[in-house]
Design a protein around this motif. Sequence first.
Motif, short mmCIF file in Angstrom:
data_model
loop_
_atom_site.label_atom_id
_atom_site.label_comp_id
_atom_site.label_asym_id
_atom_site.label_seq_id
_atom_site.Cartn_x
_atom_site.Cartn_y
_atom_site.Cartn_z
N GLN A 400 0.83 -1.21 0.00
CA GLN A 400 0.00 0.00 0.00
C GLN A 400 0.87 1.26 0.00
O GLN A 400 0.56 2.24 -0.67
N GLN A 401 1.97 1.22 0.75
CA GLN A 401 2.84 2.39 0.81
C GLN A 401 3.46 2.69 -0.55
O GLN A 401 3.56 3.85 -0.96
N PHE A 402 3.90 1.65 -1.26
CA PHE A 402 4.57 1.87 -2.53
C PHE A 402 3.61 2.29 -3.65
O PHE A 402 4.04 2.56 -4.76
N ALA A 403 2.33 2.39 -3.33
CA ALA A 403 1.37 2.86 -4.32
C ALA A 403 1.43 4.37 -4.48
O ALA A 403 0.93 4.92 -5.46
N SER A 404 2.05 5.07 -3.51
CA SER A 404 2.14 6.53 -3.58
C SER A 404 3.53 6.96 -3.14
O SER A 404 3.80 7.11 -1.95
N THR A 405 4.43 7.14 -4.11
CA THR A 405 5.82 7.46 -3.79
C THR A 405 6.35 8.56 -4.70
O THR A 405 5.78 8.87 -5.74
N ARG A 406 7.47 9.12 -4.30
CA ARG A 406 8.29 9.97 -5.16
C ARG A 406 9.73 9.77 -4.76
O ARG A 406 10.03 9.41 -3.61
N PRO A 407 10.68 9.97 -5.69
CA PRO A 407 12.09 9.74 -5.37
C PRO A 407 12.60 10.74 -4.34
O PRO A 407 12.23 11.92 -4.35
N ILE A 408 13.42 10.27 -3.43
CA ILE A 408 14.09 11.17 -2.51
C ILE A 408 15.09 12.02 -3.31
O ILE A 408 15.69 11.53 -4.27
N ASN A 409 15.23 13.29 -2.95
CA ASN A 409 16.03 14.22 -3.76
C ASN A 409 17.47 13.78 -3.98
O ASN A 409 18.07 14.09 -5.01
#
Length: 468
Positions: A400-409
């Motif tokens: 469920q968590q990996f359904a909404s991610t963005r790369p860390i800067n």
Amino acid sequence: MKFKLTLVFLFLLSLVLVTCSQSIPESSLPVPINNNDSSVRIWWTNGYYPEEDEAIQQIVQQWENESGFKAELNFLAEEVNLQRTKAAIETDNPPDIAYNPKGEFALNPRVAWEGKGSEVSEVLEPMKNRYSSSAIRSTFLYNSLTKNRGYYAVPIHQQTLHIHYWRDLLNDAGFTDSDIPKEWDRFWEFWQQVQDKLREQGQQNIYGIGLNYSAEANDTFYEFEQILAAYGVNLLDENGQLQIEDPEVRQDLIEVLKWYTDFYKKGYVPEDSIDWLPADNNVNFLNRRLVMTLNPTLSIPASQRSDEPVYRDQIVTVEFPKNPDGNPPQYLVSVKQILSFDASPNQEEAKSFLSFLVQPEVINQYLKQSAGRYFPVIPELLSDPFWKNVDDPHISVARQQFASTRPINSMLYPAYAQLFAENIWGQAIEKIVVEGVSAEAAADEVIQKIKTTFTKWERLKSGEKNEA
């Protein structure tokens, strides 16, 4: 609990190895010499569990059998691996392949920037549409010699922050799972209440919250970045330009530093968390000194797979609460990557191995045999029963968590990767809780450090001879 005690021992042993390696200058580290130039040299970081090492050994052997090539696989402790790889690059004697879990911020962006990495488009292009967008974006790095971006690393798996707690300790404090709030402020207040209740019962050496406060632990940087994201604090805009000159951004950073360090000042995290090394949150949690902790992989529950009651009933993984503004959290994802090098003698053979490894069935085999500590970067693998098992109390939450991610800067910008490598957030946090520096002063110091680092990298990009 024999398995648990064995794991804790292994963690402590790894800490000794890391501590010793950190005191060794890179220039004095002996670089392993390959006695057979036709063998592909692979430098791999030791896994947390024997199964991880066994998994990559099996894959290397499979590749050798199928390709007819030979490989020399060397396992090194994380910090030793990192320092030897850096030293080998400096002396133009790199291995053919290197994997280090710190690579995506401590090594890969710099190697690509300096033009010392091998461009691996022929490995990634056939797989490009099968990777997650975060994974493929994270390897598209800038080469200051060619003045272009290219694919200079191969993504193999990903991680994000997870929250774990002991259900029985929660019950001892008089609470149940359903009592855990979903709202931001109430969520964090809740774990303070749990500690208070346990202390009333005489459990004086137990803490409600397991955050990191050390400049030596990578988790400190990762955790603080996730908290900044929760509060909507963006130090960079969508084009990678700094926003820290904005007074509102400065004030927001000050408030988050205060929020983070208040747990320490109020005694809701262990005093020795200022000295934690990378595995110490795992060790303290498994020793039941922490009711709840954050960890950027599923290594904590994965370590207990052989103990079904502990894995399924006692350790619980839960999603982050809603952001302070009430929106659902977006998780910062870090993609672990493999490097190959321009100066290595067996580039084509190395690419052959990398192409073999990234085949979905092969990399899935590796991840599953590694106890599910990391998550796939190829979405189609999530259809495998191992990853879509709704009865697994930890992997089902991570899914469920990996359904909404963005790369860390730090994966996208070399200057930010340097900030991660130097752990600027850990340094600022230590100044506040150890030296008594104000959050305002710590914020101003870290802002200046960020500006200086970005300026140096911009000068490098424009061709000026300033070192980053």
